[in-house]
Design a protein around this motif. Sequence first.
Motif, PDB file in Angstrom:
ATOM      1  N   PHE A 412      71.794  52.086  57.743  1.00  0.00           N
ATOM      2  CA  PHE A 412      70.793  52.510  56.762  1.00  0.00           C
ATOM      3  C   PHE A 412      69.656  53.204  57.521  1.00  0.00           C
ATOM      4  O   PHE A 412      69.550  53.122  58.752  1.00  0.00           O
ATOM      5  CB  PHE A 412      70.241  51.316  55.980  1.00  0.00           C
ATOM      6  N   ALA A 413      68.828  53.920  56.764  1.00  0.00           N
ATOM      7  CA  ALA A 413      67.638  54.525  57.367  1.00  0.00           C
ATOM      8  C   ALA A 413      66.543  53.465  57.484  1.00  0.00           C
ATOM      9  O   ALA A 413      66.280  52.716  56.549  1.00  0.00           O
ATOM     10  CB  ALA A 413      67.160  55.698  56.516  1.00  0.00           C
ATOM     11  N   LEU A 414      65.919  53.411  58.638  1.00  0.00           N
ATOM     12  CA  LEU A 414      64.892  52.407  58.915  1.00  0.00           C
ATOM     13  C   LEU A 414      63.538  53.099  58.986  1.00  0.00           C
ATOM     14  O   LEU A 414      63.276  53.897  59.893  1.00  0.00           O
ATOM     15  CB  LEU A 414      65.198  51.685  60.228  1.00  0.00           C
ATOM     16  N   CYS A 415      62.679  52.817  58.031  1.00  0.00           N
ATOM     17  CA  CYS A 415      61.363  53.458  57.954  1.00  0.00           C
ATOM     18  C   CYS A 415      60.438  52.869  59.026  1.00  0.00           C
ATOM     19  O   CYS A 415      60.307  51.645  59.141  1.00  0.00           O
ATOM     20  CB  CYS A 415      60.767  53.273  56.564  1.00  0.00           C
ATOM     21  N   LEU A 416      59.785  53.767  59.807  1.00  0.00           N
ATOM     22  CA  LEU A 416      58.899  53.330  60.888  1.00  0.00           C
ATOM     23  C   LEU A 416      57.432  53.490  60.535  1.00  0.00           C
ATOM     24  O   LEU A 416      56.601  52.679  60.943  1.00  0.00           O
ATOM     25  CB  LEU A 416      59.209  54.109  62.165  1.00  0.00           C
ATOM     26  N   SER A 417      57.093  54.547  59.811  1.00  0.00           N
ATOM     27  CA  SER A 417      55.702  54.776  59.439  1.00  0.00           C
ATOM     28  C   SER A 417      55.671  55.520  58.124  1.00  0.00           C
ATOM     29  O   SER A 417      56.624  56.208  57.759  1.00  0.00           O
ATOM     30  CB  SER A 417      54.961  55.575  60.524  1.00  0.00           C
TER      31      SER A 417
END
Length: 813
Positions: A412-417
């Motif tokens: 999955f896409a992992l949101c960092l900011s």
Amino acid sequence: MDPQYRCDNENRRRRVEAHATLNGIDYLEVLDRTAEAEGLPRQQVLVVQFLKDLPADGDGDAIGTPRVRIEAVPRAAAANVVWARRASDLDSTLVADPDTGATLTAAQVDHFTADPDADRTLVVLTDGTGDYSTYTLRLVNSPTDDRPPPEIDQRLAAVAFSFKAECPSDFDCAPEDECPPERVVEPEIDYLAKDYASFRRLMLDRMSVVAPDWRDRNQADLQIALVEMLAYVGDHLSYAQDAVATEAYLGTARRRASVRRHARLLDYAMHDGCNARVWVHLDATAGGAVTVPAGTVLRTRGDAPLVFETMHGVAARAAHNAIRLYTWGDTECCLPAGATRATLRDEGGLALAEGDVLIFEEVVSPTTGLPADADRARRHAVRLVRAEPEVDDLDGTALVEVEWHEADALPFALCLSAVLGGTDVEDLSLARGNVVLADQGRTVAAQPLAPPTVPASDRYRPRLRDDGLTFAAPFDADGARDRAAAEALAQDPRAALPEAALDDGDEVWAPRRDLLGSGRFAAEFVAEVDTEGEATLRFGDGVLGKAPAAGSTFTATYRVGNGPAGNVGADAITTVVGVGGVTGARNPMPAVGGTAPERLDAVRQFAPQAFRTQERAVTAADYAEVTERHPGVQKAAATFRWTGSWMTVFVIVDRVGGLPVRSDARFLREIRAHIDRYRLAGYDVEIQDPVYVPLDLALAVCVAPGHIRPDVHRQLLIALGRHERPDGSRGFFHPDRFTFGQPVYLSQIYRAAMAVEGVASVEVQRFQRLDDGAHGEIAAGVLRTAALEIVRLDNDPSRPGNGRIEFDLTRGL
């Protein structure tokens, strides 16, 4: 009047056709592609065929616009009659397109008037195309009189139809209503009464027949006491009669030990379940590294906690508790799905190395900014293959570049900011170190067996004093550092062995699945677990396995805890026992792999076929079949070639997920070792990638009214894409949907596209191999591939050679 019956022979039509004056509707046709060819609006022209000629226009009995009505079911799209006229009376003054007001051309008029049956044909133009509902065209006497016209038969004055008759459908005919057969009530007679309850019921039923006036059913009644005593005796006699014969056959055996031994004779390994495994993050205190040894006890929360134990040691550091990801000064960043590398910020004390495991975790919601709203499903463990120190030349920030196995790629896409409330918010996701693999099971040390001493003249079959013996697949902590983190969680219950060891004071005895391969001096035993979870130990006889010496005393060290109960949820583990410097533990992801013991009926079903599994590869088909036994292989094909001095087997591998073969050195070594177990001596094995066939596909899509074209376009890309959808289903061109020699049928593409909400119709305009031109694939309705070819359509602009798809959307919003 709507029909009330469903009849096989519709004689009414023939009778009306023979009548002197009555007429009626024979059938109705919706012009779709034919209308488009003639320049008429699609799905808006209805051609109604009558049994007889219609009165001419101008005649008082003529069937015209006021006498034709279209009825729709509730909530269906409306479609009203613009005009209706006999085909032979059409002229160019009629409006052909309600939207533009264009009139019929001479060619369009000739199209209808040239029909030999034009006098019995009624042409109807509607102001809409409707939807997939069923509509009814009805003839009425007048706009204010709903009765059928007097010259039209009341049973043939209406006809049901669909505007989407030419759209693809999985079904051709309406379902038939069949009358269910009459249920026959049969008396229930149990001729197989063999236990206490059935004997008791049988005698009470018999007493009700021979003594119908007897009503007393009290437990203290003398008759009830006699019945229960006889049922008890009958139960014991029945068991004594059947026990030996029952356990002698696989189909009738009731004891797990009997079924296990029968299945082993057929080369089938019955399993007793498997314990669960889980990745656990340890929270270390400030200071140096804290050594957490293998076998450290972890507990879940609650009054009756489950016990897990670490499977290898780990050096826990405070710097590894929460590791920030570095975005090089950029904002609104994320790690995309499929990522295999990242940059970590070294704030002092990072000591990551190849083989370590990290867990990426979303800790703050990217939409609300609240930690409580963080998505607990966005947590993933990876095994590092590279960890190198780095420095940001711009500001001197200390960093660590990490890379992990392809098999551990982010799902999955992992949101960092993100920007929340006009403010840049960072550290939405973190990396967790101090990760250790643990599995369920509580160690019981130096426990005497029951009985503990070996008798002098009888077989020694002792029992473990605790139920629920742990079974686990063998684990090599050092070898696991070279494999993906996902592989460490995978267990085969049939390879699981009991977590137990025996000590007789002279040597330690090891567990085995059976003693058929044990030598006469091998100190080995077998643990057989019954249905209630009690484990009985079986030793060798001096020929197959060592026989225990008479008078010797055994103690057992074993683990307790097995099965699906260990599949605890995320954050269930909270406590570390007996390790200073570690303040807590948690499992970010749930435990997996806990498996219940195999059911006896499943063994009876599958064991008779086990000996048919071939354990050698001789022909090309054999090599393909044994290659497909590898869990990472979806399909395989093989060919023989003489390469100069020996025969070489070329194995073409289609990996799960379409992953590369030869460019993945780890997988290449693994698949070679897998095949080497089966190959014949003197045969070399060469592993190859499949031959991919990129596709070139173009679709013209008619968007249904009320739907937004960009939304429909996005859903079409998902439906015909190569990725897995959020609900777990796959796009049409997902790599695992196609394999060697599998053709692509045009009807399947139509069906996948039409399943998208908002698509009214689809027309495939280009269907061919990329850069190869068309070779009649659309006319044939299929694109065929060679035996070793696999179709591919990634639709990735950065990789145009892997296939493309184009959409031309019209109508809609």
